[in-house]
Motif scaffolding. Sequence first.
Motif, PDB file in Angstrom:
ATOM      1  N   GLY A 217       0.861  -1.266   0.083  1.00 59.82           N
ATOM      2  CA  GLY A 217       0.063  -0.099   0.159  1.00 59.82           C
ATOM      3  C   GLY A 217       0.918   1.375   0.035  1.00 59.82           C
ATOM      4  O   GLY A 217       1.906   1.115   0.671  1.00 59.82           O
ATOM      5  N   ASP A 219      -0.817   4.374   0.337  1.00 59.98           N
ATOM      6  CA  ASP A 219      -1.907   5.511   0.614  1.00 59.98           C
ATOM      7  C   ASP A 219      -1.119   6.677   1.240  1.00 59.98           C
ATOM      8  O   ASP A 219      -0.444   6.470   2.128  1.00 59.98           O
ATOM      9  CB  ASP A 219      -2.891   4.703   1.333  1.00 59.98           C
ATOM     10  CG  ASP A 219      -3.767   3.994   0.608  1.00 59.98           C
ATOM     11  OD1 ASP A 219      -3.596   4.088  -0.541  1.00 59.98           O
ATOM     12  OD2 ASP A 219      -4.692   3.041   1.287  1.00 59.98           O
ATOM     13  N   GLY A 248       1.186  -2.760  -8.255  1.00 62.61           N
ATOM     14  CA  GLY A 248      -0.277  -2.579  -7.862  1.00 62.61           C
ATOM     15  C   GLY A 248      -0.728  -1.676  -6.976  1.00 62.61           C
ATOM     16  O   GLY A 248      -1.511  -0.909  -7.041  1.00 62.61           O
ATOM     17  N   ALA A 249       0.108  -1.437  -5.866  1.00 65.90           N
ATOM     18  CA  ALA A 249      -0.028  -0.368  -4.838  1.00 65.90           C
ATOM     19  C   ALA A 249       0.098   0.898  -5.444  1.00 65.90           C
ATOM     20  O   ALA A 249      -0.518   1.949  -4.978  1.00 65.90           O
ATOM     21  CB  ALA A 249       0.971  -0.516  -3.741  1.00 65.90           C
ATOM     22  N   ARG A 251      -0.341   1.771  -8.777  1.00 61.99           N
ATOM     23  CA  ARG A 251      -1.663   2.267  -9.452  1.00 61.99           C
ATOM     24  C   ARG A 251      -2.743   2.503  -8.759  1.00 61.99           C
ATOM     25  O   ARG A 251      -3.399   3.458  -9.042  1.00 61.99           O
ATOM     26  CB  ARG A 251      -2.028   0.922 -10.617  1.00 61.99           C
ATOM     27  CG  ARG A 251      -0.789   0.639 -11.324  1.00 61.99           C
ATOM     28  CD  ARG A 251      -1.288  -0.414 -12.245  1.00 61.99           C
ATOM     29  NE  ARG A 251      -0.299  -1.004 -13.007  1.00 61.99           N
ATOM     30  CZ  ARG A 251       0.211  -2.226 -12.845  1.00 61.99           C
ATOM     31  NH1 ARG A 251      -0.150  -2.983 -11.693  1.00 61.99           N
ATOM     32  NH2 ARG A 251       1.191  -2.579 -13.665  1.00 61.99           N
ATOM     33  N   SER A 252      -2.980   1.867  -7.446  1.00 65.13           N
ATOM     34  CA  SER A 252      -3.936   2.372  -6.732  1.00 65.13           C
ATOM     35  C   SER A 252      -3.944   3.487  -5.977  1.00 65.13           C
ATOM     36  O   SER A 252      -4.919   4.321  -5.911  1.00 65.13           O
ATOM     37  CB  SER A 252      -4.044   1.018  -5.763  1.00 65.13           C
ATOM     38  OG  SER A 252      -4.455  -0.268  -6.187  1.00 65.13           O
ATOM     39  N   ALA A 253      -2.634   4.019  -5.787  1.00 62.54           N
ATOM     40  CA  ALA A 253      -2.680   5.184  -5.071  1.00 62.54           C
ATOM     41  C   ALA A 253      -2.216   6.478  -5.824  1.00 62.54           C
ATOM     42  O   ALA A 253      -1.889   7.462  -5.533  1.00 62.54           O
ATOM     43  CB  ALA A 253      -1.359   5.081  -3.873  1.00 62.54           C
ATOM     44  N   ARG A 283       4.065   3.989 -14.877  1.00 57.95           N
ATOM     45  CA  ARG A 283       4.144   4.244 -13.400  1.00 57.95           C
ATOM     46  C   ARG A 283       5.541   4.108 -12.787  1.00 57.95           C
ATOM     47  O   ARG A 283       5.689   4.567 -11.594  1.00 57.95           O
ATOM     48  CB  ARG A 283       3.244   2.838 -12.701  1.00 57.95           C
ATOM     49  CG  ARG A 283       2.721   3.003 -11.631  1.00 57.95           C
ATOM     50  CD  ARG A 283       2.076   4.347 -11.253  1.00 57.95           C
ATOM     51  NE  ARG A 283       0.865   4.616 -12.149  1.00 57.95           N
ATOM     52  CZ  ARG A 283       0.356   5.904 -11.913  1.00 57.95           C
ATOM     53  NH1 ARG A 283       0.642   6.612 -11.186  1.00 57.95           N
ATOM     54  NH2 ARG A 283      -0.907   6.057 -12.855  1.00 57.95           N
TER      55      ARG A 283
END
Length: 442
Positions: A217, A219, A248-249, A251-253, A283
Amino acid sequence: MLPVHLDRGRPEPLPAQLAAAVRALVTDGTLTTGDRLPSSRALAADLGVARAVVEQAYDQLLAEAWVETRRGSGTFVASGEALPVAPAPPRPASRDPRYVRLDAGTPWIDPRHLAGWRRAWREVSVARPPRGYPDPRGGPELREALAERLARTRGLTVAPDEILVTGGTTDGLRQLLGVLDPGPVLVEDPGYRAAVETVRAAGRRVADHPATAPVTGLDGCVAAYVTPAHQHPLGRVMPAADRLALLGAARSAGAVVLEDDYDSEFRYDVAPVPALAALDRSRVAYLGTAAKSVSPGLRLGWLVAPPHLHELLVRRRTTTHDTPPWATQRALLTLLRDGWVDKVVRTARRVYAERAPRVAAALGPHATLAGPLAGMYSTWLTSADAATAARDAARAAGFDLPLLAQYCRTADLSGLVVGFGGVTDDELDRALDVLARSLAAD
């Protein structure tokens, strides 16, 4: 014949032993300016070695200016004004001149390759500099050469116009931080100290993350700085699953991964690990450097940024003229075109592949290797007291090396980071003897 003895039981290669012996004969006055050395054939027969051993030793002494050749006459001790000042092969100066520094970032540059270095700067002297300020992205021809090299060695296919030439890794990182949104940056702990200070100098908070744990993560963070091919300083290779989790982290953040690919060319157990940027160019910002393959003092690197950041960087550099000097760019272009960089990397890789097991043999019985053997240094886990005692013993013997604790911020790790690139074989062996004896006594 020369009063020289070569010992096949010593770890130093025979050519290195012979070159060292000739240097000693010059410095102690046995050989003086103008003395003729035996022919390679005659000396090889006298010493009972292959002629190539003598030729390699003479080539090294010639590159170091200890000897000179005269067409049709042979090899002679060089004239006084041409002799090197110091008796040892070239190595970068320590931060403290009292110590030989076994640091993690100084590479081995074979003295036999110095002619190519000199040739590159001669070409700079006759080349025509650009009119006005140079291209803000860096020299077009250099970017073409770098694009070819990235595709060939790192599996990273980019167009020359997607590359920005930088003043090294930290310069590229600083420029990236200048165009990112406000927010903290995740940095591996332990991790590269210069990157930590660069993030802090940009007015950003450093978010510590355990270097061996996956990033699941991001965030609150705008970026994550990582060294996936060879974690600095633990030496770990980021597993495939962790790479995918990190992407993946990000892209999500909506965050950017800052990939520092500082020494991936120097794997000698397997092929170089592919660049993380090859998995997701949108990214990942890729940072490369010439510090380990050419020279830290050249202060050159390259940056491949995600498209949305690339345009911001180009516009900013157009205004600030924040590009490396034209002359150093031109020199690196010649070194790449001539195949000099490839040659130096191959030679250094062989040297590191020979030295790394020697370090492991000396320290392995007393400490735990933190990661696979690769590159120009290895990290050894010990108790804090043992690490400090070994470091102090090394300093008393004239050597300096960093403690693992110096790379840690919140991580509770201790040990030694032992560099073996910027030293001679004799210096390395003496340092390892001191370290091994200290660790064995703990």
